[in-house]
Write an enzyme that holds these catalytic residues in place. Sequence first.
Site, PDB file in Angstrom:
ATOM      1  N   GLU A  61     -63.029  28.257 -36.897  1.00 47.02           N
ATOM      2  CA  GLU A  61     -62.538  26.889 -37.864  1.00 47.02           C
ATOM      3  C   GLU A  61     -61.023  26.780 -38.002  1.00 47.02           C
ATOM      4  O   GLU A  61     -60.875  25.955 -38.809  1.00 47.02           O
ATOM      5  CB  GLU A  61     -63.498  27.046 -39.273  1.00 47.02           C
ATOM      6  CG  GLU A  61     -63.116  27.981 -40.364  1.00 47.02           C
ATOM      7  CD  GLU A  61     -63.616  29.517 -40.117  1.00 47.02           C
ATOM      8  OE1 GLU A  61     -63.589  30.183 -40.677  1.00 47.02           O
ATOM      9  OE2 GLU A  61     -64.338  29.687 -39.192  1.00 47.02           O
TER      10      GLU A  61
ATOM     11  N   ASP B 283     -70.172  25.235 -46.359  1.00 45.86           N
ATOM     12  CA  ASP B 283     -69.576  26.602 -45.627  1.00 45.86           C
ATOM     13  C   ASP B 283     -68.485  26.970 -46.520  1.00 45.86           C
ATOM     14  O   ASP B 283     -68.163  28.273 -46.300  1.00 45.86           O
ATOM     15  CB  ASP B 283     -69.391  26.253 -44.248  1.00 45.86           C
ATOM     16  CG  ASP B 283     -70.795  26.769 -43.324  1.00 45.86           C
ATOM     17  OD1 ASP B 283     -71.498  27.388 -43.731  1.00 45.86           O
ATOM     18  OD2 ASP B 283     -70.738  26.043 -42.297  1.00 45.86           O
TER      19      ASP B 283
ATOM     20  N   TYR C 166     -67.226  31.809 -36.162  1.00 42.92           N
ATOM     21  CA  TYR C 166     -67.072  31.171 -37.335  1.00 42.92           C
ATOM     22  C   TYR C 166     -66.967  32.208 -38.637  1.00 42.92           C
ATOM     23  O   TYR C 166     -67.961  32.908 -38.676  1.00 42.92           O
ATOM     24  CB  TYR C 166     -68.102  30.062 -37.679  1.00 42.92           C
ATOM     25  CG  TYR C 166     -68.006  28.936 -37.043  1.00 42.92           C
ATOM     26  CD1 TYR C 166     -66.861  27.935 -37.050  1.00 42.92           C
ATOM     27  CD2 TYR C 166     -68.842  28.491 -36.083  1.00 42.92           C
ATOM     28  CE1 TYR C 166     -66.780  26.710 -36.433  1.00 42.92           C
ATOM     29  CE2 TYR C 166     -68.834  27.293 -35.308  1.00 42.92           C
ATOM     30  CZ  TYR C 166     -67.799  26.486 -35.167  1.00 42.92           C
ATOM     31  OH  TYR C 166     -67.895  25.376 -34.770  1.00 42.92           O
TER      32      TYR C 166
ATOM     33  N   LYS D 114     -72.423  32.399 -36.201  1.00 38.52           N
ATOM     34  CA  LYS D 114     -72.043  32.437 -37.578  1.00 38.52           C
ATOM     35  C   LYS D 114     -71.236  33.778 -38.109  1.00 38.52           C
ATOM     36  O   LYS D 114     -71.062  34.728 -37.364  1.00 38.52           O
ATOM     37  CB  LYS D 114     -73.229  32.358 -38.263  1.00 38.52           C
ATOM     38  CG  LYS D 114     -74.092  31.091 -38.206  1.00 38.52           C
ATOM     39  CD  LYS D 114     -73.107  30.000 -38.692  1.00 38.52           C
ATOM     40  CE  LYS D 114     -72.767  29.867 -40.330  1.00 38.52           C
ATOM     41  NZ  LYS D 114     -71.698  29.003 -40.489  1.00 38.52           N
TER      42      LYS D 114
ATOM     43  N   ARG E 200     -78.763  29.364 -32.920  1.00 36.07           N
ATOM     44  CA  ARG E 200     -77.824  29.233 -31.995  1.00 36.07           C
ATOM     45  C   ARG E 200     -77.393  30.549 -31.058  1.00 36.07           C
ATOM     46  O   ARG E 200     -77.943  31.784 -31.675  1.00 36.07           O
ATOM     47  CB  ARG E 200     -76.439  28.567 -32.625  1.00 36.07           C
ATOM     48  CG  ARG E 200     -76.732  27.284 -33.057  1.00 36.07           C
ATOM     49  CD  ARG E 200     -75.696  26.570 -33.461  1.00 36.07           C
ATOM     50  NE  ARG E 200     -75.522  27.180 -35.006  1.00 36.07           N
ATOM     51  CZ  ARG E 200     -74.552  26.823 -35.946  1.00 36.07           C
ATOM     52  NH1 ARG E 200     -73.484  26.002 -35.592  1.00 36.07           N
ATOM     53  NH2 ARG E 200     -74.367  27.323 -36.878  1.00 36.07           N
TER      54      ARG E 200
ATOM     55  N   HIS F 260     -65.234  31.166 -42.165  1.00 35.94           N
ATOM     56  CA  HIS F 260     -65.234  30.594 -43.481  1.00 35.94           C
ATOM     57  C   HIS F 260     -65.201  31.682 -44.660  1.00 35.94           C
ATOM     58  O   HIS F 260     -66.011  31.719 -45.570  1.00 35.94           O
ATOM     59  CB  HIS F 260     -66.812  29.889 -43.739  1.00 35.94           C
ATOM     60  CG  HIS F 260     -67.025  28.671 -42.680  1.00 35.94           C
ATOM     61  ND1 HIS F 260     -66.218  27.620 -42.610  1.00 35.94           N
ATOM     62  CD2 HIS F 260     -67.799  28.600 -41.593  1.00 35.94           C
ATOM     63  CE1 HIS F 260     -66.809  26.954 -41.520  1.00 35.94           C
ATOM     64  NE2 HIS F 260     -67.561  27.319 -41.121  1.00 35.94           N
TER      65      HIS F 260
END
Length: 371
Positions: free
Chosen positions: A118, A270, A94, A75, A15, A96
């Site tokens: 998130e 995740d 993101y 990510k 991505r 996480h």
Amino acid sequence: MRIGVPKEIKPQENRAGLTPPAVHELVRHGHEVLVQAGTGAGIGCDDPLYAAAGARIVPQAADVFAEAELVVKVKEPQASEIAMLRRGQVLFTYLHLAPDAAQTHGLLASGCTAIAYETITDAHGRLPLLAPMSEVAGRMAIQVGAVALQRPNGGRGVLLGGVPGVQPGKVVILGGGVVGTHAAKMAVGLGAEVSILDRSLPRLRELDDLFGGRVKVLFAAAAEVEQTVLVADLVVGAVLVPGAAAPKLLTRAQVARMAPGAVLVDVAIDQGGCFETSRATTHAEPTYVVDGVVHYCVANMPGGVPRTSTWALNNATLPFTLALAGKGWRQALRDDPHLREGLNVHDGQLTHEAVAQAQGLSCVAAGSVLG
């Protein structure tokens, strides 16, 4: 503002942080965008396409991190990327963090300001930047689970939809949120026998109305979870506690009692995973077997369909990126309490309570760092 987009380096992550149309929109608003060469290869967008949208192409990730005031990614930053972050720089991606102590301590040491997709909320308490990837992951969960069920892949040899005269496969979905709903849509479409378990009675009523009785909606009491899982062909873990580590829904002893060749797909990996036997895998080696049960625990599932995922993600993130770039991160967070929920780290301090609790660290309120 100068915005930088490095190429993603997590294994099999294709991505991109920004699409060419998103770059064009940012440039149109007067911002400068730096894109690392090759960033869009996985989504079918070459460097000339980004250049035509107004981006400046730079050869190395180091060039992006050195110049950018705002770094936009997909990510969580890998160790080599964390080493390039600096105090005063804003990271928007993101994260996480709850199950990832190493990343948390790296971001704290960098002094950067890290805003996590998130944990951003909306007026209804939903997670608008997680939702598009949850939609993708939910739909993929059935797709990859169906492949894993094939005998050559270690599965039971069950076709989810069955055929006339043969029972369809049994799909159990733990969690009735965005992931669970989209997984159920796919499973129902294939003709499987589908059960969704959740602890919210209002949500179960909504799901019953949505599917018109085509799925079983069950309250997720521990005994009910165990009973349905033990006869399942495919189980999808689709639970989420915003910002926090995922609860463990199945113990190893329960997994051992499942049918040999049954499949677990842990979409919550995740956030640490929702099965005791879960450990993160990659698209290159997506599955492993524990006690005869196939586990699919890829930590960046939507990265397997990067073109769909990148456009879906950018549709959701672009308004927030424009706000951060146009107003500066402090003013943008002052103006938008939902964006403020995304602030996880600032200048060596944790600013999200769920992350702090998961790791036993201290936390300051996000509002206290805005001045």
